[in-house]
Design an enzyme around this catalytic site. Structure first.
Site, PDB file in Angstrom:
ATOM      1  CG  ASP A  42      -2.127   0.956   1.052  1.00  0.00           C
ATOM      2  OD1 ASP A  42      -2.280   1.545  -0.042  1.00  0.00           O
ATOM      3  OD2 ASP A  42      -2.887   1.108   2.012  1.00  0.00           O
ATOM      4  CE  LYS A  43       0.122   7.911  -2.268  1.00  0.00           C
ATOM      5  NZ  LYS A  43      -1.191   8.606  -2.373  1.00  0.00           N
ATOM      6  CG  HIS A  44      -0.831   7.303   4.455  1.00  0.00           C
ATOM      7  ND1 HIS A  44      -2.207   7.285   4.584  1.00  0.00           N
ATOM      8  CD2 HIS A  44      -0.405   8.435   5.078  1.00  0.00           C
ATOM      9  CE1 HIS A  44      -2.587   8.352   5.272  1.00  0.00           C
ATOM     10  NE2 HIS A  44      -1.513   9.064   5.582  1.00  0.00           N
ATOM     11  CB  SER A  45      -0.431  10.799   0.184  1.00  0.00           C
ATOM     12  OG  SER A  45      -0.279  12.218   0.132  1.00  0.00           O
ATOM     13  CB  THR A  86      -8.560   8.758  -1.911  1.00  0.00           C
ATOM     14  OG1 THR A  86      -7.234   9.296  -1.923  1.00  0.00           O
ATOM     15  CG2 THR A  86      -8.677   7.720  -3.016  1.00  0.00           C
ATOM     16  NE  ARG A 120      -4.450  13.348  16.792  1.00  0.00           N
ATOM     17  CZ  ARG A 120      -4.023  12.842  15.645  1.00  0.00           C
ATOM     18  NH1 ARG A 120      -4.485  11.671  15.210  1.00  0.00           N
ATOM     19  NH2 ARG A 120      -3.141  13.487  14.913  1.00  0.00           N
ATOM     20  CB  SER A 178      -3.798   8.607  13.375  1.00  0.00           C
ATOM     21  OG  SER A 178      -4.959   8.668  12.579  1.00  0.00           O
ATOM     22  CE  LYS A 187      -6.502   5.742   9.077  1.00  0.00           C
ATOM     23  NZ  LYS A 187      -6.208   6.555  10.282  1.00  0.00           N
ATOM     24  CE  LYS A 188      -2.541   3.528   4.523  1.00  0.00           C
ATOM     25  NZ  LYS A 188      -3.435   3.236   3.379  1.00  0.00           N
TER      26      LYS A 188
END
Length: 451
Positions: free
Chosen positions: A80-83, A120, A168, A183, A187-188
């Site tokens: 996966d990828k996260h931005s 997204t 938060r 956070s 999830k990842k």
């Protein structure tokens, strides 16, 4: 320990144990600790920070607060990828089908927009019929069959994060590196992935404005993900100018589709894809790192060659369509929408007032315009108008003449569209000499920084 003791320990700079953090997260999910005490502990963390061991303990407790995914044996790595989000940041949309076409499985769990960053899920939901909430079994089946799925967080996936993030956001404690790290990675890690590429945005339209803060977050996530057994690369990338040629939910989907079509029908370096050089570079770099991390390429040059050979073929476009159809999209209605010049009630053009070279296009101004037209959120509960935004953005480094189109504003009514166009004029700077943008990749974590 009780909640008061946790608060006092962190207030005074002390360290909570793994058991403390698990008890805290369990109490958050079960509702046995009041919001005011959760908020007090979050504020103590904001000011006092967490040790690496505490950050890991909190992250893993959050991951285990709900469902986690496991995957059947398969030759295709799960990645996966996260931005951290930016204006026009549509990278996930072409990247997921590209990775599937390269032989990966991509269980991408994404988010919605907040502030000026685009989400997204909001983008995908602008496509007729497209569903981003899938039952876990359907999500896993789609990843196995199609190779990728882009969905939202379900009620039983990291439920602690939803509660903690809401508090938060309400208490001004979002900008905390350990809390951001926990956070994102909770999830990842729940996705059951083997490799991860992190894209930490840096610049005037990013959550992290400078390299020091972006680098601190990148290092924090990289160390923790690696310690949890996920092969990870972290990139710090520029967010001073919009990515691609559009910003706004539907317009970014259209921009993505046009990019994939152009790639399918041309070759690397073609004039047809010149307007997406920044998007292409980010997509290629993310995919190449995942090839290297999973041992499917010996080095980055070899990996980039593999990625470009796949990107400039019909396969990513085919997987993109198949992913959308599997998630319920009406492809006929989608094609009709793509054929329309706009879905918004009003469109207004912004033109160059002089000859010269485009030396700036301020992403923060563009993002705030999209948000204020209704394309983003100030609060999590705000609704989003998927039709509005900005497109046909001229890129920094392009030559323009007086009267040339710089961009178009798509708005909900004439008055707001006209006002937005006036604001958008101020986002552009035109100079007498050409500026050659350095490119979107500022820093690969572990490499000396220069800017």
């Amino acid at each position: 320990m009780n909640a008061l003791a946790w608060i006092e320990t962190k207030r005074d700079g002390g360290v909570l144990s793994d058991a403390d953090w698990r008890a805290f997260v369990r109490a958050v999910v079960e509702g046995t600790v009041p919001d005011y005490q959760i908020s007090a502990l979050l504020m103590a963390v904001y000011f006092r920070g967490l040790s690496e061991a505490e950050t890991a303990a909190l992250t893993l407790a959050m991951r285990d607060s709900g469902r986690t995914f496991t995957w059947p044996g398969d030759s295709r790595p799960v990645v996966d990828k996260h931005s951290t989000g930016g204006v026009g940041d549509k990278v996930s949309l072409p990247l997921a089908p590209l990775l599937a076409a390269l032989g990966f499985r991509v269980p991408m769990i994404s988010g919605r927009s907040l502030g000026i960053t685009g989400g997204t899920l909001d983008k995908l939901e602008s496509i007729p019929g497209c569903r981003t909430r899938l039952p876990p079994e359907a999500f896993q089946a789609q990843v196995q069959e199609v190779g990728c799925a882009i969905v939202g967080q379900t009620e039983d996936l990291v439920p602690a994060d939803r509660k903690l993030y809401a508090l938060r956001d309400a208490t001004g404690t979002v900008p905390s590196v350990p809390l951001i790290t926990s956070s994102i990675l909770s999830k990842k890690l729940a996705e059951g992935i083997e490799a991860l590429v992190l894209d930490v945005k840096c610049g005037r339209a990013a959550f992290m404005r400078d390299l020091d803060s972006a680098g601190a977050l990148a290092h924090s996530m990289l160390r923790l993900a690696t310690a949890c057994g996920v092969r990870t690369t972290a990139l710090v990338t520029a967010m001073d100018h919009p990515i691609g040629r559009a910003a706004g939910n539907w317009l970014e989907v259209k921009d993505t589709h046009e990019f994939l079509v152009a790639c399918a029908e041309s070759r690397p370096g073609s004039d047809r894809t010149a307007g997406w050089n920044d998007l292409e570079r980010l997509v290629v770099e993310c995919a190449a790192h995942l090839l290297r991390l999973t041992g499917r390429a010996g080095g980055m040059d070899e990996a980039r060659e593999q990625v470009r050979a796949c990107l400039y073929s019909p396969e990513p476009l085919r997987v993109w369509r198949r992913m959308l159809a599997t998630q319920g999209a009406d492809l006929d209605a989608f094609e009709r929408a793509l054929g329309r010049d706009t879905l918004a009630p009003c469109v207004r053009e912004v033109h160059a007032v002089e000859d010269g070279w485009v030396t700036d296009c301020d992403a923060r101004i563009v993002g705030e315009i999209v948000r204020d037209l209704g394309g983003g959120r100030r609060k999590a509960e705000d609704s989003v108008d998927a039709r509005v935004g900005v497109d046909r953005l001229v890129k920094v480094g392009e030559k323009v003449h007086r009267g040339d189109l710089l961009a178009r504003v798509h708005g909900p009514d004439a008055e707001r569209t006209r006002a937005a166009a006036a604001r958008l004029e101020k986002a552009f700077r035109i100079g007498t000499s050409r500026l050659h943008p350095a490119g979107p990749i500022l820093w690969e974590v572990g490499v000396t920084v220069s800017r």
